[in-house]
Scaffold this active site. Sequence first.
Site, mmCIF file in Angstrom:
data_model
loop_
_atom_site.group_PDB
_atom_site.id
_atom_site.type_symbol
_atom_site.label_atom_id
_atom_site.label_comp_id
_atom_site.label_asym_id
_atom_site.label_seq_id
_atom_site.Cartn_x
_atom_site.Cartn_y
_atom_site.Cartn_z
ATOM 1 N N ASP A 1 0.672 -1.428 -0.432
ATOM 2 C CA ASP A 1 -0.368 -0.581 0.448
ATOM 3 C C ASP A 1 1.083 1.787 0.163
ATOM 4 O OD1 ASP A 1 -2.768 -0.981 -0.126
ATOM 5 O OD2 ASP A 1 -2.864 -1.477 2.251
ATOM 6 N N CYS B 1 5.639 -6.102 5.409
ATOM 7 C CA CYS B 1 5.590 -7.162 5.911
ATOM 8 C C CYS B 1 4.716 -7.730 4.062
ATOM 9 C CB CYS B 1 4.276 -7.939 6.449
ATOM 10 S SG CYS B 1 3.287 -6.153 6.713
#
Length: 576
Positions: free
Chosen positions: A457, A504
């Site tokens: 993102d 992550c």
Amino acid sequence: MSILLTGLAASSGITIAPAHLLVESDLSIKKQHTADENHEVARLHDSFALSKTELQHLSKRAHELLGQRAVTIIDTQIAILDDPTLQKKIIDRINSHHDTAEWAVKRVEDYYLSVFERKNDNEYLYARATALRDVTKRVLSHLLNVSLPDPGLLDHRAIFVANNITPTDTAQFDKRYVAGIVTTSGGRTSHFTIMSKTLSLPAVVGVKNATTIIHDGDLLIVDGIHGKVIVNPTKEEVEHYRLLAGKFIQEQQKWGALKDKQTVSADGRRFEVGANVGTFADVIDAQEDGAEGIGLLRTEFLYMSKDELPTEEQQFNAYKRFVSAMNEQRVVARTLDIGGDKKLGMVALPHEDNPYLGFRAIRIGLARPEILRPQLRALLRASVYGRLAIMFPMIATIEEFQAARAILDEEKEKLEQAGIQVAKNIEVGMMLEIPAVAVMAEHFAKYVDFFSIGSNDLIQYLFAVDRGNQQVAYLYQELHPAVLRMVRQVIEAAHAEGKWVGMCGEMANNPYAVPLLMAMGLDEFSMSSSQILRVRSLINQLNTRKLQPLVHRAIHAETAAAVQKLVEKYVPQVKL
């Protein structure tokens, strides 16, 4: 002349063998109505019973061939058949819409797929959709009296080429003959990866037009390391890949020796390499692949395919199982992250023209504390069974983090007052996904215990690009100097306050990014378990001090392509 096709590397290894096309059965259905609803309900029950019997047989076979991880996957499909909510929805359609059983099954499948359908590489949701499709095919095959393809009939060594390979297809494989897998659809989903990896089968998925370009008997090279498929290779290509296959086997033997050791660079710097997980089957996979913890526990699995929110007790039992299984290794649980591409039927969300920039993740949690509070209580109760850390997703402001932390502290105090034990050392952090947070990282670092950089993102928001949109996907550049500068800024700000930083997103297992992240001081890498030993091996070979000139030149480069060339020059191992 050979043809090169590319896709996603789903299971590592290299194999050379003729192609065998696995042709799908025709399960097409037309809209039909019935005047005898009772007969259609009886047909539905029969098809469910037959499907369950078949899956139970396949579960036993999977246990013999593939072990407990594969059994868990197939048992998940049995649980779908046993789900009273699913059957009720289908029966309600038969009775209220006068649908035939097969049309009702199809319509209900479409409903659930609208919830589970993969968007932006959400592997957990895609895996759920795969399981539902597999179950639906089996039920429809009985309703339509059509046989499903049987991979177990293969009687010679070959590479399966198909539009899709399901977990139950894999359970029917004869290990003597199946040399590899190529599919036109799919991503690096945990279910598919677990099954193919357990059989040590090289696999490349998402290969466009594979079933039309490749014909039965064509000689194939499947490179599951780099995501390549070569159709009718030349003699030189065959010889080259035979040599690469031998080198890969040697590398695998070296990786196996790393499982029970700490991840340490050549100059003695300690790193932690963990797994991203969304189901308990993923945890088993992570343990066998040498994970040193869970860097991202996606808690959405408890909410999917349900008509009601999970209770605190249901959540507690699930989290306890995850935390206990990791034997004091850190488990970083992300609170519910819905909105954007993840919708829940039991949580009404407003229609938004741009949901990725709207009401999602912690914004929903703060607005709907009746969802957030039970989850936090369940996590706090589970904390005494291992080493748990909690992080909030999509934090944009310091006030948001403080508000979420205050709710957590309130629930902790309530539990302790009620005499319920809570761990004393729970780390509380946040996902760093928004560029504004990276800019303000030095201030956020005063309040958090850690950052976990959600690179997927973060990069999308940084470049204003949807990487799922093929028209603009070229702008999604993990190695761009702007990304590297932002990541370095976050790490330096955190370390100045004595806090640790993990990552992550997909960037964490990009072999070109790993040396740069090491040199910047990233503390924890978290990724799909299939990549863990490869990354640990790479870290083991590199000297962080000697990589400092690389980082300096990379952040001052002008393009991602220039950074990649620099990495190849300084770290030739990345091209292996």
